[in-house]
Design a protein around this motif. Structure first.
Motif, PDB file in Angstrom:
ATOM      1  N   ARG A 130       1.920  11.909  -0.958  1.00 53.35           N
ATOM      2  CA  ARG A 130       0.920  12.133  -1.888  1.00 53.35           C
ATOM      3  C   ARG A 130       1.546  12.041  -3.130  1.00 53.35           C
ATOM      4  NH1 ARG A 130      -0.805  17.063  -2.121  1.00 53.35           N
ATOM      5  NH2 ARG A 130       0.328  18.011  -0.319  1.00 53.35           N
ATOM      6  N   ARG A 131       2.786  12.269  -3.457  1.00 56.33           N
ATOM      7  CA  ARG A 131       3.337  12.077  -4.915  1.00 56.33           C
ATOM      8  C   ARG A 131       3.672  10.639  -5.282  1.00 56.33           C
ATOM      9  NH1 ARG A 131       8.514  16.366  -5.909  1.00 56.33           N
ATOM     10  NH2 ARG A 131       7.096  18.234  -5.722  1.00 56.33           N
ATOM     11  N   MET A 132       3.615   9.691  -4.253  1.00 57.12           N
ATOM     12  CA  MET A 132       3.590   8.281  -4.538  1.00 57.12           C
ATOM     13  C   MET A 132       2.301   7.720  -4.567  1.00 57.12           C
ATOM     14  SD  MET A 132       6.914   8.057  -5.246  1.00 57.12           S
ATOM     15  CE  MET A 132       6.837   6.118  -5.690  1.00 57.12           C
ATOM     16  N   TRP A 133       1.430   8.057  -3.690  1.00 58.72           N
ATOM     17  CA  TRP A 133       0.309   7.548  -3.506  1.00 58.72           C
ATOM     18  C   TRP A 133      -0.804   7.993  -4.454  1.00 58.72           C
ATOM     19  CZ3 TRP A 133      -1.021   2.960  -1.269  1.00 58.72           C
ATOM     20  CH2 TRP A 133      -2.309   2.679  -0.778  1.00 58.72           C
ATOM     21  N   THR A 134      -0.792   7.732  -5.803  1.00 61.29           N
ATOM     22  CA  THR A 134      -1.519   8.582  -6.746  1.00 61.29           C
ATOM     23  C   THR A 134      -2.712   8.091  -7.112  1.00 61.29           C
ATOM     24  OG1 THR A 134      -1.285   9.111  -9.154  1.00 61.29           O
ATOM     25  CG2 THR A 134       0.005   7.359  -8.439  1.00 61.29           C
ATOM     26  N   ARG A 135      -3.656   8.966  -7.357  1.00 58.62           N
ATOM     27  CA  ARG A 135      -5.056   8.157  -7.830  1.00 58.62           C
ATOM     28  C   ARG A 135      -5.034   7.619  -9.073  1.00 58.62           C
ATOM     29  NH1 ARG A 135      -8.908  13.342  -6.527  1.00 58.62           N
ATOM     30  NH2 ARG A 135      -6.946  14.287  -7.220  1.00 58.62           N
ATOM     31  N   ALA A 136      -3.957   7.787  -9.875  1.00 60.02           N
ATOM     32  CA  ALA A 136      -3.702   7.168 -11.341  1.00 60.02           C
ATOM     33  C   ALA A 136      -3.601   5.585 -11.152  1.00 60.02           C
ATOM     34  CB  ALA A 136      -2.781   7.892 -11.987  1.00 60.02           C
ATOM     35  N   ASP A 137      -3.144   5.123  -9.930  1.00 58.78           N
ATOM     36  CA  ASP A 137      -3.000   3.807  -9.686  1.00 58.78           C
ATOM     37  C   ASP A 137      -4.294   3.278  -9.352  1.00 58.78           C
ATOM     38  OD1 ASP A 137      -1.875   1.384  -9.155  1.00 58.78           O
ATOM     39  OD2 ASP A 137      -1.065   2.020  -7.293  1.00 58.78           O
ATOM     40  N   ALA A 138      -4.941   2.655 -10.198  1.00 59.98           N
ATOM     41  CA  ALA A 138      -6.444   1.889  -9.885  1.00 59.98           C
ATOM     42  C   ALA A 138      -6.337   1.326  -8.821  1.00 59.98           C
ATOM     43  CB  ALA A 138      -6.906   1.446 -11.395  1.00 59.98           C
ATOM     44  N   TYR A 139      -6.956   1.590  -7.663  1.00 56.31           N
ATOM     45  CA  TYR A 139      -7.234   0.700  -6.500  1.00 56.31           C
ATOM     46  C   TYR A 139      -5.864   0.557  -5.793  1.00 56.31           C
ATOM     47  CZ  TYR A 139     -11.535  -0.570  -8.600  1.00 56.31           C
ATOM     48  OH  TYR A 139     -13.030  -0.452  -9.147  1.00 56.31           O
ATOM     49  N   HIS A 140      -4.762   1.493  -6.405  1.00 57.52           N
ATOM     50  CA  HIS A 140      -3.675   1.550  -5.545  1.00 57.52           C
ATOM     51  C   HIS A 140      -2.702  -0.029  -5.561  1.00 57.52           C
ATOM     52  CE1 HIS A 140      -4.066   5.352  -4.287  1.00 57.52           C
ATOM     53  NE2 HIS A 140      -5.233   4.960  -3.642  1.00 57.52           N
ATOM     54  N   VAL A 141      -3.126  -0.660  -6.810  1.00 56.71           N
ATOM     55  CA  VAL A 141      -2.842  -2.071  -7.128  1.00 56.71           C
ATOM     56  C   VAL A 141      -1.176  -2.146  -7.107  1.00 56.71           C
ATOM     57  CG1 VAL A 141      -2.384  -4.138  -8.632  1.00 56.71           C
ATOM     58  CG2 VAL A 141      -4.605  -2.886  -8.097  1.00 56.71           C
ATOM     59  N   HIS A 142      -0.562  -1.316  -7.953  1.00 57.84           N
ATOM     60  CA  HIS A 142       1.206  -1.167  -7.743  1.00 57.84           C
ATOM     61  C   HIS A 142       1.583  -0.457  -6.684  1.00 57.84           C
ATOM     62  CE1 HIS A 142       4.756  -0.363 -10.052  1.00 57.84           C
ATOM     63  NE2 HIS A 142       4.832   0.802  -9.542  1.00 57.84           N
ATOM     64  N   ALA A 143       1.141   0.321  -5.908  1.00 53.64           N
ATOM     65  CA  ALA A 143       1.677   0.644  -4.694  1.00 53.64           C
ATOM     66  C   ALA A 143       1.760  -0.481  -3.721  1.00 53.64           C
ATOM     67  CB  ALA A 143       1.019   1.904  -4.233  1.00 53.64           C
TER      68      ALA A 143
END
Length: 389
Positions: A130-143
């Motif tokens: 949860r620390r890496m899979w953040t909702r601030a990353d829109a659509y989780h593009v970065h992750a």
């Protein structure tokens, strides 16, 4: 009613729940009907004012106590009298993180431990995720893009390394001028670019130093990606930067130097990790600077393709490996900033061992393709720059 005694006031300060009772006990009797112009005695008014101040202060402490109680999720007791409280909170990047507070109990006294807790005893897999899979990353593009490039890039590097071993052992024939799986390599480089660019806005949510790290890594990656695509098939499409190759390629190294000086002199960061990062960044120059010299020279790349075409293949493999290494080390820095790994784990698994893997691949490429007649020629030609006239 008589004024409150000193010991009553102290009980109110120690026990916030007694504030209301103390306030009621200190409130004077209301005047009866018909008693116009009633005035309380001076001593009584003073005592009433003091009791109300105590009640206000105690009420503030009671609200703080309730707020702390609501944040505490669980209390876990381990051996040797150590109690660990895990409380949830909102991070500045919009994700739910679990902050850890470790308290040591000795003879009933509880003291705060300011040292960083061991990640293995304070973070579960779910908390780390949860620390890496953040909702601030829109659509989780970065992750998602980072994960795709990590897997695809590692697979390509392993394939190239295996081909080198098979060629050295005589198990297969290989054209030294061909780039195996180049379409997949191009796709991976573009995905890595998406990962780097999408990470810059996330850095703004975690402070200026995270923003600086993301921007600096993006500039490094832009240089490496441009050089790899420029040397690969169809590289003429990226020849627009040849004239300014030196200025473009040196800029991230100058930036890294300024950042390293600031970290070493003006921060409390781990100096050993900071020194390793600075050293590793400048070691990138052993690959970046020879390519920049060839690309900036008029007709330099065409001349190198005629006399040592296998060297270009080695350079492309090396540059691709540096892009992967840069992304992996930046990912490790994010894990360390979120307290998922410590400094020792960061140095071991994200700096030293991956760098050893890249050096191993470079050595295998040189042994398989033979771009230099000897080890001495590598140094005398400054990595291949001296081969062109």
């Amino acid at each position: 009613a008589s004024p409150p005694r000193a010991d009553s006031a102290m009980r109110v300060l120690v026990h916030p729940s007694a504030a209301a009772a103390a306030a009621r006990a200190c409130t004077p009797r209301a005047p009866e009907l018909g008693e116009r112009g009633y005035r309380y005695p001076r001593a009584h008014r003073s005592a009433s004012t003091s009791s109300h101040l105590v009640a206000m202060f105690s009420g503030h402490r009671a609200r703080q106590h309730r707020r702390l109680s609501q944040n505490v999720q669980s209390t876990r007791t381990t051996g040797n009298g150590i109690v660990t409280h895990a409380s949830s909170g909102r991070t500045d990047d919009g994700s739910d993180e679990a902050s850890s507070t470790t308290c040591n109990e000795t003879n009933g006294d509880e003291t705060s431990d300011a040292t960083e807790p061991s990640t293995s005893s304070t973070l579960t897999f779910d908390q780390s995720f949860r620390r890496m899979w953040t909702r601030a990353d829109a659509y989780h593009v970065h992750a998602v893009s980072g994960g795709v490039f990590t897997v695809c890039g590692a697979g390509l590097l392993l394939v190239w390394g295996k081909q080198d071993i098979d060629f050295i052992s005589g198990g297969m024939n290989m054209d030294p001028t061909s780039l195996t799986l180049w379409p997949l390599a191009t796709f991976s480089l573009l995905v890595a670019g998406v990962c780097a660019i999408s990470g810059v806005p996330l850095g703004r949510l975690r402070g200026w130093r995270k923003t600086e790290l993301s921007a600096r890594s993006t500039l490094f990656q832009a240089v490496l990606t441009w050089q790899a695509l420029r040397l690969g098939p169809g590289g003429e499409l990226f020849s627009c930067l040849d004239r300014d190759a030196w200025a473009f390629c040196v800029s991230p190294f100058a930036w890294q130097t300024l950042t390293s000086v600031y970290i070493l002199l003006f921060t409390k960061d781990n100096k050993r990790s900071a020194a390793l990062v600075a050293l590793g960044a400048w070691l990138f120059g052993a690959q970046v600077f020879p390519v920049a010299a060839v690309l900036s020279a008029s007709g330099g790349l065409e001349q190198l393709q005629q006399i040592r075409p296998e060297l270009i293949t080695v350079w492309v493999h090396s540059l691709f490996g540096l892009v992967w290494l840069l992304n992996w080390s930046t990912f490790g820095a994010s894990l360390r900033a979120r307290k998922i790994i410590d400094d020792d784990g960061y140095r071991k698994w994200f700096l030293l061992r991956p760098s050893l893997g890249w050096i191993t691949l470079f050595a295998l490429d040189v042994a398989a393709f033979g771009p230099f007649t000897s080890v001495m020629e590598y140094f005398t030609s400054l990595g291949g720059v001296g081969l062109i006239k």
